[in-house]
Design a protein around this motif. Structure first.
Motif, PDB file in Angstrom:
ATOM      1  N   VAL A 220      44.996  45.823  41.487  1.00  0.00           N
ATOM      2  CA  VAL A 220      46.398  45.378  41.467  1.00  0.00           C
ATOM      3  C   VAL A 220      47.087  46.073  40.297  1.00  0.00           C
ATOM      4  O   VAL A 220      46.417  46.607  39.418  1.00  0.00           O
ATOM      5  CB  VAL A 220      46.516  43.832  41.307  1.00  0.00           C
ATOM      6  CG1 VAL A 220      46.021  43.100  42.544  1.00  0.00           C
ATOM      7  CG2 VAL A 220      45.785  43.350  40.071  1.00  0.00           C
ATOM      8  N   ASP A 221      48.438  46.106  40.273  1.00  0.00           N
ATOM      9  CA  ASP A 221      49.051  46.855  39.171  1.00  0.00           C
ATOM     10  C   ASP A 221      49.631  45.990  38.058  1.00  0.00           C
ATOM     11  O   ASP A 221      50.001  46.504  37.012  1.00  0.00           O
ATOM     12  CB  ASP A 221      50.055  47.915  39.681  1.00  0.00           C
ATOM     13  CG  ASP A 221      51.073  47.318  40.618  1.00  0.00           C
ATOM     14  OD1 ASP A 221      51.172  46.073  40.657  1.00  0.00           O
ATOM     15  OD2 ASP A 221      51.755  48.101  41.313  1.00  0.00           O
ATOM     16  N   LYS A 222      49.711  44.688  38.236  1.00  0.00           N
ATOM     17  CA  LYS A 222      50.010  43.872  37.057  1.00  0.00           C
ATOM     18  C   LYS A 222      49.242  42.547  37.131  1.00  0.00           C
ATOM     19  O   LYS A 222      48.934  42.073  38.221  1.00  0.00           O
ATOM     20  CB  LYS A 222      51.513  43.639  36.910  1.00  0.00           C
ATOM     21  CG  LYS A 222      52.160  42.830  38.009  1.00  0.00           C
ATOM     22  CD  LYS A 222      53.631  42.673  37.650  1.00  0.00           C
ATOM     23  CE  LYS A 222      54.431  41.697  38.460  1.00  0.00           C
ATOM     24  NZ  LYS A 222      54.233  41.505  39.837  1.00  0.00           N
ATOM     25  N   TYR A 223      48.948  42.029  35.941  1.00  0.00           N
ATOM     26  CA  TYR A 223      48.129  40.817  35.961  1.00  0.00           C
ATOM     27  C   TYR A 223      48.906  39.597  35.500  1.00  0.00           C
ATOM     28  O   TYR A 223      49.872  39.714  34.768  1.00  0.00           O
ATOM     29  CB  TYR A 223      46.848  41.005  35.168  1.00  0.00           C
ATOM     30  CG  TYR A 223      46.983  41.160  33.674  1.00  0.00           C
ATOM     31  CD1 TYR A 223      46.976  40.051  32.838  1.00  0.00           C
ATOM     32  CD2 TYR A 223      47.082  42.426  33.095  1.00  0.00           C
ATOM     33  CE1 TYR A 223      47.063  40.190  31.467  1.00  0.00           C
ATOM     34  CE2 TYR A 223      47.169  42.577  31.733  1.00  0.00           C
ATOM     35  CZ  TYR A 223      47.164  41.452  30.919  1.00  0.00           C
ATOM     36  OH  TYR A 223      47.246  41.599  29.572  1.00  0.00           O
ATOM     37  N   THR A 224      48.440  38.432  35.962  1.00  0.00           N
ATOM     38  CA  THR A 224      49.140  37.207  35.656  1.00  0.00           C
ATOM     39  C   THR A 224      48.178  36.014  35.656  1.00  0.00           C
ATOM     40  O   THR A 224      46.993  36.154  35.937  1.00  0.00           O
ATOM     41  CB  THR A 224      50.309  37.015  36.661  1.00  0.00           C
ATOM     42  OG1 THR A 224      50.905  35.736  36.447  1.00  0.00           O
ATOM     43  CG2 THR A 224      49.819  37.063  38.102  1.00  0.00           C
ATOM     44  N   TRP A 225      48.721  34.869  35.331  1.00  0.00           N
ATOM     45  CA  TRP A 225      47.909  33.649  35.150  1.00  0.00           C
ATOM     46  C   TRP A 225      47.509  33.057  36.497  1.00  0.00           C
ATOM     47  O   TRP A 225      48.361  32.729  37.309  1.00  0.00           O
ATOM     48  CB  TRP A 225      48.739  32.648  34.331  1.00  0.00           C
ATOM     49  CG  TRP A 225      48.018  31.404  33.911  1.00  0.00           C
ATOM     50  CD1 TRP A 225      46.695  31.262  33.629  1.00  0.00           C
ATOM     51  CD2 TRP A 225      48.615  30.115  33.702  1.00  0.00           C
ATOM     52  NE1 TRP A 225      46.428  29.969  33.248  1.00  0.00           N
ATOM     53  CE2 TRP A 225      47.583  29.244  33.281  1.00  0.00           C
ATOM     54  CE3 TRP A 225      49.923  29.616  33.815  1.00  0.00           C
ATOM     55  CZ2 TRP A 225      47.817  27.898  32.978  1.00  0.00           C
ATOM     56  CZ3 TRP A 225      50.146  28.284  33.507  1.00  0.00           C
ATOM     57  CH2 TRP A 225      49.099  27.434  33.099  1.00  0.00           C
ATOM     58  N   HIS A 226      46.196  32.882  36.717  1.00  0.00           N
ATOM     59  CA  HIS A 226      45.705  32.363  37.996  1.00  0.00           C
ATOM     60  C   HIS A 226      44.934  31.051  37.898  1.00  0.00           C
ATOM     61  O   HIS A 226      44.787  30.335  38.877  1.00  0.00           O
ATOM     62  CB  HIS A 226      44.778  33.391  38.671  1.00  0.00           C
ATOM     63  CG  HIS A 226      45.523  34.500  39.339  1.00  0.00           C
ATOM     64  ND1 HIS A 226      45.731  34.539  40.694  1.00  0.00           N
ATOM     65  CD2 HIS A 226      46.133  35.603  38.833  1.00  0.00           C
ATOM     66  CE1 HIS A 226      46.423  35.622  41.000  1.00  0.00           C
ATOM     67  NE2 HIS A 226      46.675  36.284  39.884  1.00  0.00           N
ATOM     68  N   ASP A 227      44.343  30.754  36.734  1.00  0.00           N
ATOM     69  CA  ASP A 227      43.390  29.639  36.658  1.00  0.00           C
ATOM     70  C   ASP A 227      43.266  29.246  35.186  1.00  0.00           C
ATOM     71  O   ASP A 227      43.841  29.919  34.318  1.00  0.00           O
ATOM     72  CB  ASP A 227      42.019  30.123  37.207  1.00  0.00           C
ATOM     73  CG  ASP A 227      41.128  28.993  37.704  1.00  0.00           C
ATOM     74  OD1 ASP A 227      41.236  27.867  37.183  1.00  0.00           O
ATOM     75  OD2 ASP A 227      40.307  29.254  38.606  1.00  0.00           O
ATOM     76  N   ILE A 228      42.464  28.189  34.900  1.00  0.00           N
ATOM     77  CA  ILE A 228      42.141  27.938  33.503  1.00  0.00           C
ATOM     78  C   ILE A 228      41.137  28.995  33.055  1.00  0.00           C
ATOM     79  O   ILE A 228      40.475  29.631  33.870  1.00  0.00           O
ATOM     80  CB  ILE A 228      41.556  26.520  33.266  1.00  0.00           C
ATOM     81  CG1 ILE A 228      40.264  26.298  34.069  1.00  0.00           C
ATOM     82  CG2 ILE A 228      42.593  25.447  33.559  1.00  0.00           C
ATOM     83  CD1 ILE A 228      39.481  25.076  33.629  1.00  0.00           C
ATOM     84  N   GLY A 229      41.024  29.155  31.746  1.00  0.00           N
ATOM     85  CA  GLY A 229      40.083  30.142  31.241  1.00  0.00           C
ATOM     86  C   GLY A 229      40.159  30.200  29.734  1.00  0.00           C
ATOM     87  O   GLY A 229      40.834  29.401  29.096  1.00  0.00           O
ATOM     88  N   SER A 230      39.448  31.165  29.174  1.00  0.00           N
ATOM     89  CA  SER A 230      39.522  31.371  27.732  1.00  0.00           C
ATOM     90  C   SER A 230      39.179  32.825  27.469  1.00  0.00           C
ATOM     91  O   SER A 230      39.116  33.626  28.402  1.00  0.00           O
ATOM     92  CB  SER A 230      38.546  30.430  27.022  1.00  0.00           C
ATOM     93  OG  SER A 230      38.760  30.494  25.629  1.00  0.00           O
ATOM     94  N   SER A 231      38.960  33.172  26.197  1.00  0.00           N
ATOM     95  CA  SER A 231      38.608  34.552  25.871  1.00  0.00           C
ATOM     96  C   SER A 231      37.105  34.621  25.697  1.00  0.00           C
ATOM     97  O   SER A 231      36.574  34.287  24.648  1.00  0.00           O
ATOM     98  CB  SER A 231      39.328  34.989  24.604  1.00  0.00           C
ATOM     99  OG  SER A 231      39.057  36.349  24.382  1.00  0.00           O
ATOM    100  N   PHE A 232      36.425  35.011  26.759  1.00  0.00           N
ATOM    101  CA  PHE A 232      34.963  35.005  26.751  1.00  0.00           C
ATOM    102  C   PHE A 232      34.394  36.428  26.712  1.00  0.00           C
ATOM    103  O   PHE A 232      33.223  36.616  26.999  1.00  0.00           O
ATOM    104  CB  PHE A 232      34.440  34.278  27.998  1.00  0.00           C
ATOM    105  CG  PHE A 232      34.655  32.779  27.993  1.00  0.00           C
ATOM    106  CD1 PHE A 232      34.109  31.981  26.998  1.00  0.00           C
ATOM    107  CD2 PHE A 232      35.390  32.160  29.004  1.00  0.00           C
ATOM    108  CE1 PHE A 232      34.273  30.601  27.002  1.00  0.00           C
ATOM    109  CE2 PHE A 232      35.565  30.778  29.023  1.00  0.00           C
ATOM    110  CZ  PHE A 232      35.000  29.994  28.022  1.00  0.00           C
ATOM    111  N   LEU A 233      35.236  37.449  26.436  1.00  0.00           N
ATOM    112  CA  LEU A 233      34.667  38.811  26.457  1.00  0.00           C
ATOM    113  C   LEU A 233      34.505  39.342  25.037  1.00  0.00           C
ATOM    114  O   LEU A 233      35.378  39.167  24.208  1.00  0.00           O
ATOM    115  CB  LEU A 233      35.480  39.754  27.339  1.00  0.00           C
ATOM    116  CG  LEU A 233      36.900  40.186  26.996  1.00  0.00           C
ATOM    117  CD1 LEU A 233      37.347  41.286  27.899  1.00  0.00           C
ATOM    118  CD2 LEU A 233      37.849  39.016  27.056  1.00  0.00           C
TER     119      LEU A 233
END
Ligand SMILES: *Cc1c(COP(=O)(O)O)cnc(C)c1O
Length: 376
Positions: A220-233
């Protein structure tokens, strides 16, 4: 001085870190992270692992993925690190502590079924000391009762059960690459998704709830908020350390196994004399030399041994205070006698120094000291 643990860092790790800082990007999912994935596929056939910031956060991601809710129950051994329980308790689920087997000190699969209620949602197993649990039996119970199995494989990277790699034995496998584990990146972990249908959502949860990874893959060409999450990387600089460790996979494994086997041979005589018990390995596993532990006859003998080894600058370590009888377990209403085998072994087990670069001489020196202290 013989420390309890020391990570094996060669020129390779140093060079890759410098390279990552110079040429790559220092944030997550850069070239070294991809190289780590290639290595896991090459070595273990694992092609659905996501690199995370720790074993702890891998367990947390799995707990989010299975949609645990307040009131759910999770069956877990009490003989483990706090992270195994924290991960699902942070989602509001309640721990139901299961006792351990006296031989492997892993969850006692024969005691699981009696703990299942209609609120039970999952079983979190732990491969203690790099020895995988009795996975086939546990998976059969889980299938029968529609439960998820989350394998805490923090200690068992590279171990096998009936020829299958640890981390692939349940629905999810959680690795740790903490500096005290076999393959290190300072702080880091991996979440193995053994059911591919969880992969898309796992990528979103890992990236603050966004579909950023799909942009990186050109989907996809832009990203957006889809779900709960955190910074796990984790940073690619840390992934560079792990990549170097994986290029040295066999070397590190062989060196740890050599130390482990030196202990196993050297302490045989003391076991015959009844001074200690050595590790017991089930026939259908191959372990990774993560930990060498001994079981002393009493808690007092263990306390005395630790103190006297320390006088000779040898640092041994008393594994865990069982979770059910730790301050938090007592707050939850558990009583020590509820997991009697865990309680008993918890006070008598001792981990001896073991790291890849430990020399044979140092290992023999530890063995000689234990002999002197226990046989006087
Ligand atoms: C080390 C360990 C963890 C935690 O891993 P981190 O990478 O330190 O967060 C979890 N469970 C077990 C059994 C461990 O040994």
């Amino acid at each position: 001085m013989i420390p309890f643990n020391k990570a094996s860092i060669s020129e390779k790790e140093l060079n890759y870190v410098v390279d990552a800082l110079k040429n790559s990007k220092s944030s997550g999912d850069g070239p070294y992270t991809l190289k780590v994935y290639e290595k896991f596929e090459e070595i273990m056939g694992i092609d659905t692992m996501l690199l995370t910031t720790s074993g702890t956060t891998s367990l947390e991601m799995a707990s989010i993925l299975i949609n645990l809710e307040p009131g759910d129950e999770v069956i877990v051994p009490s003989f483990t690190f706090s992270s195994t329980a924290n991960a699902f308790m942070l989602r509001g689920a309640h721990p139901v502590f299961c006792d351990i087997r006296p031989d492997t000190m892993n969850i006692d699969e024969c005691k699981i079924e009696s703990l299942i209620t209609d609120r039970t949602k999952a079983i979190y197993t732990v491969d203690y000391a790099g020895i995988p649990c009795e996975a086939d039996t546990i998976n059969t119970i889980a299938e029968k009762h529609h439960l998820y199995v989350i394998e805490d494989a923090a200690q068992s990277v590279g171990s096998k059960y009936k020829g299958r790699y640890a981390g692939t034995l349940g629905d999810f496998g959680c690795f740790s690459f903490h500096e005290t584990k076999n393959y290190v990146m300072g702080e880091g972990g991996g979440l193995v998704l053994n059911r591919k249908e969880f992969l898309d959502r796992a990528e979103i949860i890992r990236e603050k709830g966004t579909n950023r990874r799909q942009v990186l893959k050109g989907m996809v060409d832009k990203y957006t908020w889809h779900d709960i999450g955190s910074s796990f990387l984790p940073s690619d600089v840390l992934a560079a350390i792990l990549y170097a460790q994986l290029e040295r996979y066999d070397e590190i494994m062989e060196k740890r196994m050599a130390v482990w086997n030196t202990y196993q041979d050297g302490l045989e005589e003391l076991e015959y004399k009844g001074c200690l018990r050595r590790p017991i390995l089930p026939a259908d596993i191959e372990h990774n030399g993560h930990m060498y532990n001994i079981i002393l006859p009493t808690a007092e003998i263990r306390t005395d041994l630790v103190a006297r080894l320390k006088e000779n600058r040898i640092y041994a370590f008393i594994c865990y205070v069982p979770l059910h009888s730790a301050p938090m377990g007592l707050k939850l209403g558990y009583r020590p006698e509820q997991c009697p085998v865990t309680e008993d072994f918890g006070e008598r087990v001792l981990r001896l120094p073991l790291y890849a670069d430990m020399t044979v001489d140092d290992t023999l020196y530890v063995i000689e000291n234990i002999k002197k202290i226990l046989c006087e």
